[in-house]
Design an enzyme around this catalytic site. Sequence first.
Site, mmCIF file in Angstrom:
data_model
loop_
_atom_site.group_PDB
_atom_site.id
_atom_site.type_symbol
_atom_site.label_atom_id
_atom_site.label_comp_id
_atom_site.label_asym_id
_atom_site.label_seq_id
_atom_site.Cartn_x
_atom_site.Cartn_y
_atom_site.Cartn_z
ATOM 1 N N GLU A 264 -44.987 45.417 66.231
ATOM 2 C CA GLU A 264 -45.276 46.518 67.197
ATOM 3 C C GLU A 264 -46.994 46.852 66.984
ATOM 4 O OE1 GLU A 264 -41.200 48.871 66.483
ATOM 5 O OE2 GLU A 264 -42.869 49.569 65.194
ATOM 6 N N GLU A 354 -35.580 44.785 68.937
ATOM 7 C CA GLU A 354 -35.065 46.001 68.389
ATOM 8 C C GLU A 354 -34.642 46.655 69.714
ATOM 9 O OE1 GLU A 354 -37.565 48.556 66.101
ATOM 10 O OE2 GLU A 354 -38.550 46.721 65.007
#
Length: 1082
Positions: A264, A354
């Site tokens: 991320e 995710e």
Amino acid sequence: MVPAGPRPPATHDHLFQSSDPKQSPFSSSRTTPDYKNENSEPVETERRSTASMLWRRYPSWALPALLSLCLVLLTWPATISTSATVANDVHLAARADPPRKDDGFTDVVQWDNYTIFLHGQRLFLHSGEFHTFRLPVPDLWLDIFQKLVAAGLNAVSIYIHMGVTNPAPGVLDFNDWRGLQPIYDAAKLAGILVVLRPGPYINAETTAGGIAHWATSEVAGTLRTNATDWTAAYEPYIDGIIKGTLPNQVTSGGPVLAVQVDNEYSQNPITHAEYFAQLEKQYRDGGLLVPLTYNDPGQRSNFINGTGAVDIYGLDSYPQSFDCSNPTHWKPVVTNYHQYHATNNPSQPWYMPEFQGGAFDPWGGPGYDACELLTGADFEDVFYKQNWASNVKLISYYMVYGGTSWGGLPFPGVYTSYDYGSAIRETRALTAKFDELKRQGLFLRSSPQFRKTDWIGDSTTGIPGANVSNNQAFVTLLKNPDSGTNFFIARQNDSTSTSGISFNITVPTSKGTFTLPRTTSGIALNGRQSKLIITDYTFGTRGSVLYTTASIFFAGTIGKRDVLFLYGDADQSHEATLTFSGNGARARSQSVQFATSRDVRGTTTVTILPGVKGLVTLWDSDEQLVLFADSVTAATFWAPPIAQKSAGTVSGFESFWQFGTNTTALVGGPYLVRNASLTNNGRTLALHGDLNASVPLTVIAPPSVTGVTWNGQRVEPLSRTAASDHGGQRGFLTGHLNERAVAKGVNIPKLSGWKFADSLPEVQAGFDDSKWITADHTTTNISRKPLFGDGRVLFGCDYGFCENNVLWRGHFTGTGAEKSVNLTINGGSSFAASVWINDKFISTVYNGADQINALFTFPDGSVKVGGDNVVTVLQDHMGNDEDSNEKSARGIPGFALNSGNFTTWKVQGKVGGYRNYPDKVRGVLNEGGLFGERQGWHLPGFDLSSANFTSRELSSGLPSGGAGVGFFVTTFDLKIPKGTDTLLSFVFDGGEGKSGQAYRALLFVNGWKFGKRVANVGPQASFPVPEGILDYNGKNTVAVALWALDNTAVSPSLEIVVDAVLDGGVGPIATNNPGWSERPSV
């Protein structure tokens, strides 16, 4: 490999030329490598030559793919009829796959625009997130892995936490619960692949996002860039990851399929991209062969191309967000996933590392039951299938098991529980979400056709040859270009709607165009429901489904019979047209109707009317078994892989579905089936699992099976439906599984006999802090700099104290002019801090903010004129922030007396700081700086008499009735019956999350800090503690550090509650709870 699935259908010219009278009129006996029979013998794919591998890294296949797509559109039926018509040449010959790509280091893992390939086989990567550091009992990791496999998942995504494995500069600790090898060993045993995500940054709602605390203080450069000191800080950790992972890659028969690079982030500025490039180079230089992946936090297109680009890009998405306070409020599904993928990385498979599997809950939140509701089974049904409709073929749900953020693991936004409202709760109990996950997982496992699909269109773009009668229904078509199987994925156009609708759909099939359903008025969609309408689906060796509006739970071969297990909601009707084979019997039920299709030769249309509950045998012959059950009943069935090694089994993958075996049985009734095997020359099916009640047992197994054992005990009596007149072994094995009496007789003692000692001598006259560290730094690498004071830096991590409670003592010589102290205290959101002048309590600050400025006025007469005076600050450190503020300024950023100056500041956290902490098993984040912790009062075996403990019940609170800290300790014995999985929790104040009492409490169980209770904030009052932390057959020590926040008496209560008792369990669970030993006195 162990291939599984359908045969591509013949072209139109050969549809009716089968020489086998039992062959389906709309299927073919031809096969391709990707679509072999469900239980065929494994056939291992030959590796390509090096030259071929290099050639395929740079293919050009877009033009033939485009021509094929044009041909599909040109030959699609141009008109729609409500009756069957002979379709045009809908089923093209199986076209060649796009050339495969790889990372240039191995061809064991490859990919194209559809899926990844492992050992030459397409793989729908179906994964769930699990953090082993949040379940610090290695013997229980197999429990989670077995549950994931039982749900039909084939992979697990695992973060590794730099902060706990690299606790100090130059120190790597992959021992005990921090180990990598126990993860890989348990994964291989369970038969589950691993996507490893070692960071260094992982986010995960953990302190500093997983970055080692010492680095937040000692690294001057910007973290997560190409700064040289940050590189020097993380490289030894990544070297440790590489060393532990190399022999466990899928290339060597291990479970590690891929490794994610950091997490991320943004590719800009260039320092970020070069950081990624350095990490990737380190992995490759270290010998890592498997693909490197990335998880993008939203549709930002990072690391697809350019510096730092990875092999396979992935997107994370949390479409429901995290507002568990409004758990019935839905946000709409995301509708542009497919277009985003087609625009940004169309040559790679569509990967979501995710996708929302629950939600985290903040301090003061509604609790995780609300988060489970927000992301419940209906959410999974609609949102997960929306991902399917976007042609996602690699996905991992975050989280499937959340676990516990014990000790100093949490970042300030979350409390101890990391339950996440997951399919498997923090206690390890299964939920209705798990049931839905299993219904989806076994369908995906059973349907190789679904691994390779083209996105054809949807209700917005239009679907060639199809029509939907109701614009309130939204449908997407995915089509397998080889088999011709159509997957129409339907939901409501308003995905948030709670009202039901009905629709009809006109679909093209290999036998014509039909408007479905044909025997009832419409296909029902309840509010917040999604369905698949499937056409031209094959199963087993010759099973054929022309279409079905019922869902598919399982499809394959058991023994020599093709088995199809359909399901649907009991309040709806369902319809399927399929070919029954063999000589058999149909169901006799007024709720099930059969009709021979006049317009489709050799098929039977089955209609399931509303009201059907339980298991119904639609067709039972010596060749074929077709079942239907309502959705709830279907979820009581399991299909455990049964290891059947053959010549083609991939070495090291003997326990893995698809690569080691395709043999299974259907088992109905138990709470959980962990594994199954065939013993006694295939005559006995040995099942292992858990019961939560006595239940009927239903087994559909190969015909050689005549006996069943459950957890080693023979199931008797066991009945089999009589053999058919034609010699086939039909029907089921049925029996009864009785929950053992020991599972009903678990007795838990009451917590009593508490001993008490004061744990805040630091505010008493004469306390000696000479052994404490002098806080005299004047520079810091922490992001925020001091706000005011005299230039001294009072940030705990700069002195080695980076987590949990930290105490500060500021000395000054009194003149009589000192009336107050102005302090800015930073502890992270929802922290608290109490302040004393000498032995006089002033006040406690807490308001939910991460930093508070306050003026603390000295009580009259509290300052000693001409003498040494001490301002004592006890602060709660809630963890470091994530993202750009990992270098969090926890401590006292500002300090000033109203008159005069502090002469000395002293600071103390846990014994030894991050370099010399004594408890190497529980690790760097377990302890804080409370006096009782520094003395080891929380540890098993500490001699309470040596510290002047006296008898005092916890519910009596502190003797002073005012602010302060006390330690309460007691012991208790457990005698939990072996062969049970007993789920226990420690519950404060009768389970009242926000009791209103102004106290904080730390819960220690056998030395492990397994709970932080904040009674005036909530919501957590119940703290699950697993076996392994608890000794289920021995003495246990529990300690509570009680911090009363103001001068109001508090009276907490604590009890042990049995959440559930399961007859079964994963097996013996070892404890590793080192007792007290002499430690430095500070």
